[in-house]
Write a protein that holds these residues in place. Structure first.
Motif: not given
Length: 788
Positions: A317-330
């Motif tokens: 099992r794994t739990d991840t925080l993923a940074n999108m930055g300020a906007y959603l890129s393509t």
């Protein structure tokens, strides 16, 4: 004897002649009569309210043609996201607007606010400095945990929070938790996948041109997929019909994922060219690229592995925080989900796997795909926790992997995380690795290092990746807003030479060499008779571009399909010329022969007959010899491999030196072994860069502290060893006509955990169990001191 033509030959890259002699034509080499120059005025704060923009002084400066602000783009569409992810409750992700120029607020350092267009670049830069921006600075959020905390400043005021989505995949969570409760041993590891800047050799460039006579727009741009840019910008941003918008991506000096996406600068230059009636050119400088090109990685994860008393995997099992930055890129939402979570089973038959990913908005540059795109993040987590588990349980790291491998007779194999692997032989690649890396001699090398006062470590890891991203119906269900097929047109001339128009785009992969090898092999003619045309939407059929190691698996398959149509038609013509039945015609070595006889006609005679149809079966087929095919795969392809790294660590300083690196990969069938070697070499170099050197660092106010090569460390020749690379273990892909799997990202996927595992192995007897990347001398030295 090695082949000198066609599939399997190590043909030299024909495109290198123009690159090495300075004759390549990149976007910045293009200059159009009457061209103007754009300079962007960008935010110097990470978060702020725009109270006013004063352009009067700048507009009066010499050479200024016009100054644009967000007001000029009111009513114009924003930059679209090409992938929608739904959360664990089936709700769509939060998807904020992404304006071409900032409107009301800025959300990261580098966010564009205004643009000066002038007669010269120097005049544009001078005037840009005179634009006065009144910004009320607001609190910024950079840390992902802080961004999710109650009361945290919101990056986008119209969203409910900074959480983009909370996504899950895999086995029933209750079953997974129960397996952990009853497990003999549980290994837990918290780790960071560091934020990276792609840094291709060529910065991004955009040139917009408008022809008022026919209302046609042209964008020249540094893109990996010009048709996708045309679709996104034309349909969703500027409202230009596709037949009135041409996108050209000429020679492109590297991309590594960062040139997949549609950027605001492309839309601006296209828009502004019509607005002023003149071409508009923008070229990024390197400092600008650091704060405008999409970054990569930036995950913080906790991973847990449950094992029985023999070291067999029970659950993950794994739990991840993923940074999108300020906007959603393509393609940003897909990277930590469908390109990452689906690979968490690795090459192992773990019966239960549960993945949770929370994507977070922060006041940083948007994050999207970087070489490997989700696959390196998954492999790093998995291979680090397996190595840690092996050490905790006293099991050899090769043995623990072997005993958990999916075996050759178990394919096709359905994983708990939504993929079905079609083929593989992980024991074979491990055996080959042990041979080429000389694992048996490691003990002697370790003793020799110790005699010199150095600590030597060996890192082993295995990887699998999903490449050839498709099929369209599947990715559509997963949230893709475009098809992921590929196209090709094969145009044969009267004299037998060939132009292949492909929707794939080459920016270092060697398409101009490998694609002709495929066609030449099928037709039995020389590669020199075949040219590749790509990168111009007015010349090639609609295609989806190059990323995800898809060029041969998808683009090459489209070329095969189109060439098969050419052969079928050419056989009809040959049958007529030879007065034989079509079924009796065979093609080999450029000759059409009636089976069982010596009657034949050459390739050139058949192609001439197609265009000079004096003796031609007009009642059956029309003149000409040109065919188009689209190919949409049935499944991903699954390259895999085993890597080994040996390092020496200086205990007094923490400096890591990589002594050797070996890679054994299964890429299926190989078209050009030399080009494959080069792709793996480059990927390993980038992986070593991530493991030891590279990291984009922000301070708490959202200022990028590593915004130049003075602070962002790139790998140099002295940082990498001579690699030992082998790809002789081939289990061909079962569902594409070439049997290929893809090789462009493998090195970047398998190398970071190999390097980190090696360093931890060197320091294990001191009690060091983990060090986060990059393993700088300071971090390694600090870990040594903390363990003592």
């Amino acid at each position: 004897m090695p082949k000198d033509n066609g599939i399997g030959a190590s043909s030299k890259r024909r495109e290198d002649v123009r690159f090495l002699t300075g004759k390549g034509k990149y976007t910045d080499d293009i200059n159009i009569h009457g061209q103007t120059y754009a300079c962007f005025v960008r935010s110097t704060v990470a978060h702020g309210k725009i109270n006013g923009i004063d352009t009067a002084a700048a507009a009066a400066m010499p050479g200024v043609v016009r100054i644009f602000t967000g007001a000029d783009f009111e009513g114009v569409g924003g930059i679209p996201c090409g992938w929608q992810v739904t959360d664990r409750n089936g709700e769509p992700m939060q998807e904020p607007a992404h304006p071409v120029l900032a409107q009301g607020k800025v959300r990261h350092v580098g966010d564009p606010i205004a643009v000066v267009v002038a007669e010269s670049l120097a005049q544009a830069r001078d005037a840009a400095e005179a634009v006065e921006i009144d910004i009320e600075e607001l609190p910024a959020v950079v840390d992902m945990n802080a961004a999710l905390a109650d009361g945290s400043p919101k990056v986008h005021d119209d969203l409910t929070s900074n959480l983009c989505y909370d996504w899950t995949l895999g086995s029933d969570k209750a079953e997974v938790d129960a397996a952990f409760e009853s497990a003999h041993h549980v290994t837990t590891l918290e780790l960071v996948n560091n934020r990276l800047v792609a840094n291709p050799m060529e910065p991004r460039v955009a040139i917009g041109d408008y022809n008022a006579a026919d209302d046609e727009h042209t964008l020249y741009t540094t893109s990996q997929n010009p048709h996708v840019i045309r679709l996104l910008m034309g349909a969703f941003v500027l409202g230009i019909p596709e037949h009135k918008l041409r996108v050209v991506a000429p020679d492109v000096g590297g991309g590594f994922g960062s040139k997949i996406f549609h950027y605001a600068e492309e839309a601006f230059c296209t828009f502004a060219a019509k607005a002023i009636g003149r071409p508009v050119k923008w070229t990024a400088d390197r400092s600008e690229a650091f704060v405008t090109d999409a970054h990569g990685r930036d995950h913080v994860s906790k991973i847990e592995l449950a094992l029985d008393e023999k070291g067999m995997f029970l659950a993950l099992r794994t739990d991840t925080l993923a940074n999108m930055g300020a906007y959603l890129s393509t393609f940003a939402p897909s990277v930590p989900t469908w390109l990452h979570g689906t690979l968490m089973a690795g090459t192992y038959k773990t019966p239960l796997v549960f993945v949770n990913v929370r994507a977070v908005f922060t006041n940083t540059v948007p994050v999207d795909a970087y070489r490997g795109a989700g696959r390196p993040e998954a492999t790093y987590q998995l291979e680090r926790v397996i190595d840690k588990a092996a050490r905790e349980m006293g099991i050899d790291p090769v043995t623990i992997r072997r005993q958990n491998f999916i075996k050759p007779d178990e394919f096709p194999y359905a994983t708990p995380v939504a993929l079905e692997y079609d083929t593989g032989n992980y024991d074979a690649t491990m055996n080959k690795l042990i041979e080429v890396a000389d694992i048996a001699g490691f003990a002697a090398r370790k003793a020799e290092s110790e005699a010199r006062g150095k600590r030597r470590g060996l890192g082993i890891n295995c990887y699998i990746e999903a490449c050839g991203i498709a099929p369209s119906n599947l990715v559509g269900q997963l949230g893709a807003r475009a098809g992921l097929y590929e196209s090709a047109t094969v145009r044969v001339t009267a004299t037998g030479s060939i132009a292949v128009m492909t929707g794939s785009h080459s920016h270092g992969q060697g398409h101009e060499t490998t694609f002709p090898q495929v066609v030449a092999d099928m037709l039995g003619i020389d590669e020199s008779m075949i040219d590749i045309v790509h990168g111009d939407t007015s010349k090639v059929p609609m295609g989806m571009g190059t990323y995800g190691s898809r060029s041969l698996a998808v683009g090459g398959s489209a070329i095969v399909k189109a060439t098969e149509k050419i052969i079928a038609k050419a056989k009809k013509i040959a049958a007529h010329l030879l007065e034989a039945g079509e079924a009796d015609i065979e093609l080999a070595d450029g000759q059409f022969t009636v089976a069982g006889t010596d009657k034949s006609v050459a390739w050139g005679d058949v192609t001439l007959a197609a265009y000079v149809p004096h003796n031609y079966p007009l009642e059956d087929i029309e003149p000409g010899l040109e065919e188009t095919a689209f190919y949409d795969p049935n499944n991903f392809t699954f390259p895999s491999g085993a890597y080994a790294c040996e390092v020496e660590v200086d205990e007094a300083t923490g400096k890591v030196e990589i002594c050797s690196f070996a890679a054994a990969d299964d890429f299926g069938n190989v078209i050009n072994p030399m080009i494959v070697d080069g792709q793996v070499h480059g990927g390993i170099g980038q992986g070593i860069g991530q493991a030891l050197l590279e990291q984009a660092v922000y301070d708490s106010d959202g200022q990028l502290l590593t915004g130049s090569y003075m602070d962002y460390a790139m790998p140099r020749a002295s940082d990498v060893p001579s690699y030992v690379v082998d790809h002789s273990c081939q289990t061909p892909c079962t569902h594409n006509p070439l049997g290929v799997k893809g090789c462009g990202e493998a090195g970047a996927i398998g190398s970071p955990p190999a390097v980190v595992n090696a360093v931890v192995d060197a320091l294990a007897d001191l009690g060091v169990t983990h060090i986060d990347m990059p393993l700088s001398p300071n971090r390694v030295w600090s870990a040594i001191q903390a363990a003592k």
